[in-house]
Design a protein around this motif. Sequence first.
Motif, PDB file in Angstrom:
ATOM      1  N   LEU A   3       0.832  -1.190   0.000  1.00 28.72           N
ATOM      2  CA  LEU A   3       0.000   0.000   0.000  1.00 28.72           C
ATOM      3  C   LEU A   3       0.875   1.250   0.000  1.00 28.72           C
ATOM      4  O   LEU A   3       1.800   1.363   0.804  1.00 28.72           O
ATOM      5  CB  LEU A   3      -0.907   0.014   1.236  1.00 28.72           C
ATOM      6  CG  LEU A   3      -1.895  -1.148   1.376  1.00 28.72           C
ATOM      7  CD1 LEU A   3      -2.616  -1.075   2.711  1.00 28.72           C
ATOM      8  CD2 LEU A   3      -2.903  -1.137   0.227  1.00 28.72           C
ATOM      9  N   THR A   5       1.809   4.946   0.894  1.00 31.18           N
ATOM     10  CA  THR A   5       1.512   5.701   2.107  1.00 31.18           C
ATOM     11  C   THR A   5       1.969   7.147   1.970  1.00 31.18           C
ATOM     12  O   THR A   5       3.082   7.422   1.515  1.00 31.18           O
ATOM     13  CB  THR A   5       2.223   5.079   3.320  1.00 31.18           C
ATOM     14  OG1 THR A   5       1.828   3.714   3.437  1.00 31.18           O
ATOM     15  CG2 THR A   5       1.853   5.813   4.597  1.00 31.18           C
ATOM     16  N   ASP A  82      -2.750   5.091  -0.989  1.00 34.58           N
ATOM     17  CA  ASP A  82      -3.777   4.205  -0.441  1.00 34.58           C
ATOM     18  C   ASP A  82      -4.069   4.527   1.019  1.00 34.58           C
ATOM     19  O   ASP A  82      -5.220   4.472   1.460  1.00 34.58           O
ATOM     20  CB  ASP A  82      -3.316   2.744  -0.543  1.00 34.58           C
ATOM     21  CG  ASP A  82      -3.006   2.338  -1.969  1.00 34.58           C
ATOM     22  OD1 ASP A  82      -3.935   2.324  -2.785  1.00 34.58           O
ATOM     23  OD2 ASP A  82      -1.824   2.054  -2.255  1.00 34.58           O
ATOM     24  N   ILE A  83      -3.010   4.853   1.765  1.00 32.99           N
ATOM     25  CA  ILE A  83      -3.119   5.159   3.192  1.00 32.99           C
ATOM     26  C   ILE A  83      -2.575   6.557   3.430  1.00 32.99           C
ATOM     27  O   ILE A  83      -1.468   6.883   2.997  1.00 32.99           O
ATOM     28  CB  ILE A  83      -2.331   4.144   4.051  1.00 32.99           C
ATOM     29  CG1 ILE A  83      -2.769   2.705   3.737  1.00 32.99           C
ATOM     30  CG2 ILE A  83      -2.514   4.464   5.533  1.00 32.99           C
ATOM     31  CD1 ILE A  83      -4.219   2.411   4.014  1.00 32.99           C
ATOM     32  N   VAL A  85      -1.606   9.230   6.402  1.00 27.78           N
ATOM     33  CA  VAL A  85      -1.314   9.333   7.832  1.00 27.78           C
ATOM     34  C   VAL A  85      -1.395  10.793   8.251  1.00 27.78           C
ATOM     35  O   VAL A  85      -0.707  11.652   7.694  1.00 27.78           O
ATOM     36  CB  VAL A  85       0.081   8.777   8.153  1.00 27.78           C
ATOM     37  CG1 VAL A  85       0.421   8.999   9.631  1.00 27.78           C
ATOM     38  CG2 VAL A  85       0.167   7.301   7.798  1.00 27.78           C
ATOM     39  N   VAL A 103       0.426   1.204   9.854  1.00 23.88           N
ATOM     40  CA  VAL A 103      -0.095   0.755   8.562  1.00 23.88           C
ATOM     41  C   VAL A 103      -0.511  -0.718   8.582  1.00 23.88           C
ATOM     42  O   VAL A 103      -1.423  -1.132   7.859  1.00 23.88           O
ATOM     43  CB  VAL A 103       0.953   1.004   7.454  1.00 23.88           C
ATOM     44  CG1 VAL A 103       0.547   0.360   6.141  1.00 23.88           C
ATOM     45  CG2 VAL A 103       1.180   2.497   7.275  1.00 23.88           C
ATOM     46  N   PHE A 106      -4.122  -2.356   8.227  1.00 22.43           N
ATOM     47  CA  PHE A 106      -4.879  -2.209   6.980  1.00 22.43           C
ATOM     48  C   PHE A 106      -4.820  -3.456   6.110  1.00 22.43           C
ATOM     49  O   PHE A 106      -5.437  -3.485   5.031  1.00 22.43           O
ATOM     50  CB  PHE A 106      -4.383  -0.990   6.206  1.00 22.43           C
ATOM     51  CG  PHE A 106      -4.760   0.319   6.850  1.00 22.43           C
ATOM     52  CD1 PHE A 106      -6.045   0.825   6.719  1.00 22.43           C
ATOM     53  CD2 PHE A 106      -3.842   1.030   7.604  1.00 22.43           C
ATOM     54  CE1 PHE A 106      -6.402   2.022   7.321  1.00 22.43           C
ATOM     55  CE2 PHE A 106      -4.183   2.226   8.211  1.00 22.43           C
ATOM     56  CZ  PHE A 106      -5.470   2.730   8.076  1.00 22.43           C
ATOM     57  N   GLY A 113      -9.657   3.137   9.622  1.00 20.10           N
ATOM     58  CA  GLY A 113      -8.701   4.019  10.283  1.00 20.10           C
ATOM     59  C   GLY A 113      -7.990   3.335  11.428  1.00 20.10           C
ATOM     60  O   GLY A 113      -8.525   2.420  12.059  1.00 20.10           O
ATOM     61  N   ALA A 160      -3.898   6.951  10.902  1.00 18.33           N
ATOM     62  CA  ALA A 160      -3.821   6.611   9.480  1.00 18.33           C
ATOM     63  C   ALA A 160      -5.217   6.259   8.995  1.00 18.33           C
ATOM     64  O   ALA A 160      -5.995   5.632   9.728  1.00 18.33           O
ATOM     65  CB  ALA A 160      -2.871   5.439   9.252  1.00 18.33           C
ATOM     66  N   MET A 161      -5.525   6.654   7.769  1.00 21.92           N
ATOM     67  CA  MET A 161      -6.849   6.417   7.209  1.00 21.92           C
ATOM     68  C   MET A 161      -6.741   5.858   5.798  1.00 21.92           C
ATOM     69  O   MET A 161      -5.868   6.281   5.025  1.00 21.92           O
ATOM     70  CB  MET A 161      -7.654   7.717   7.195  1.00 21.92           C
ATOM     71  CG  MET A 161      -8.080   8.170   8.582  1.00 21.92           C
ATOM     72  SD  MET A 161      -7.987   9.967   8.800  1.00 21.92           S
ATOM     73  CE  MET A 161      -6.223  10.190   9.089  1.00 21.92           C
ATOM     74  N   ARG A 162      -7.635   4.947   5.489  1.00 20.27           N
ATOM     75  CA  ARG A 162      -7.692   4.411   4.133  1.00 20.27           C
ATOM     76  C   ARG A 162      -8.335   5.469   3.229  1.00 20.27           C
ATOM     77  O   ARG A 162      -9.421   5.973   3.525  1.00 20.27           O
ATOM     78  CB  ARG A 162      -8.519   3.126   4.116  1.00 20.27           C
ATOM     79  CG  ARG A 162      -8.350   2.305   2.830  1.00 20.27           C
ATOM     80  CD  ARG A 162      -9.248   1.093   2.840  1.00 20.27           C
ATOM     81  NE  ARG A 162      -8.972   0.178   3.946  1.00 20.27           N
ATOM     82  CZ  ARG A 162      -8.049  -0.791   3.902  1.00 20.27           C
ATOM     83  NH1 ARG A 162      -7.327  -0.955   2.806  1.00 20.27           N
ATOM     84  NH2 ARG A 162      -7.875  -1.581   4.948  1.00 20.27           N
ATOM     85  N   ARG A 163      -7.660   5.770   2.131  1.00 23.28           N
ATOM     86  CA  ARG A 163      -8.163   6.833   1.262  1.00 23.28           C
ATOM     87  C   ARG A 163      -9.553   6.499   0.702  1.00 23.28           C
ATOM     88  O   ARG A 163     -10.408   7.383   0.561  1.00 23.28           O
ATOM     89  CB  ARG A 163      -7.195   7.099   0.114  1.00 23.28           C
ATOM     90  CG  ARG A 163      -7.502   8.402  -0.634  1.00 23.28           C
ATOM     91  CD  ARG A 163      -6.525   8.686  -1.755  1.00 23.28           C
ATOM     92  NE  ARG A 163      -6.693  10.047  -2.219  1.00 23.28           N
ATOM     93  CZ  ARG A 163      -7.681  10.462  -3.003  1.00 23.28           C
ATOM     94  NH1 ARG A 163      -8.594   9.588  -3.408  1.00 23.28           N
ATOM     95  NH2 ARG A 163      -7.775  11.726  -3.370  1.00 23.28           N
TER      96      ARG A 163
END
Length: 306
Positions: A3, A5, A82-83, A85, A103, A106, A113, A160-163
């Motif tokens: 992924l 980042t 993809d991720i 932060v 990370v 995920f 998140g 961190a969040m997944r887009r």
Amino acid sequence: MNLKTSILIRTKNEAKDIAKTLALVMGQSLQPDEIIVVDSGSTDGTIEVVQQRPTVRLITMRPEDFTFGRSLNLGFAATQADIVVALSAHAFPCDREWLQHLVQPFADPHVAGVYGKQVPHADAYPPVERDYRSFYRDQPRVQTNPNDLGDRTFSNANAAMRRQSWEKRPFNETLSGCEDVEWAWALLALGEKIVYAPEAAVYHSHNEPLRQVYKRTYRETLALQTLYGYDMGLRDAWKAWCNAVIADWRFILQHDKSRQWLLRSPLYRLFWTYGYLSPSLPAALWKPFYRRWTREQAAPNEAGSL
């Protein structure tokens, strides 16, 4: 898991700390694919420090346009990682594995998140240190229930969040604070998960002047009123102040902190509590009397119906 980042750092007058934060981020065992700084009107040389790092992407916004949610949305929109932060400009990763720990969860495609532990600085005021220690524990958690206030916990100071999750639900740009909690709540309602990963730890705490303590809790409470209809009465404020002071005193004595804080804590908590109470004023002053009056009026009617 492969992924991409991106690290997103929001700044305003962070010249004192931003160079250290960037160095720690760049020294991670898992290298980020991109670092973005969103600045909202720094005048202390922050921008010049960031510009010394040509690999760091700088985005600026007008200070009058700033909200926490808007600055985050601006940064998210600028990356295809993809991720993403979110890291406070004065939050220092505790070790080189911080990003890897943040990370890793995920790998579960249902995780929207992940937020990490925040460790108070060694010089943190005792009330501040107690607050952080009591809030950020050492046990990992998977949060799934949107109806549980505890499961809505989240913090964009170290998260961190997944887009793809953000694309479903961007951050609320109108809130004065708690945009992270509101976002987590929304994603839980969509059936996704929030993970607390204490191994992804940063050093982060604030020794604020009393006026700033008040402003912070006031801003948070305005957001809580919007989200939950939060309302504090005088009795609630009194209990909150008493409980916080007693807990502070116990912490100070148990951990051999400076005894001067036995005197300073009540004043600190007064400003802290007043920030929570202030948005409910002046209604909080007359509500207890109104409630007593309505009970007294109801009592004869109830007696007459027997």
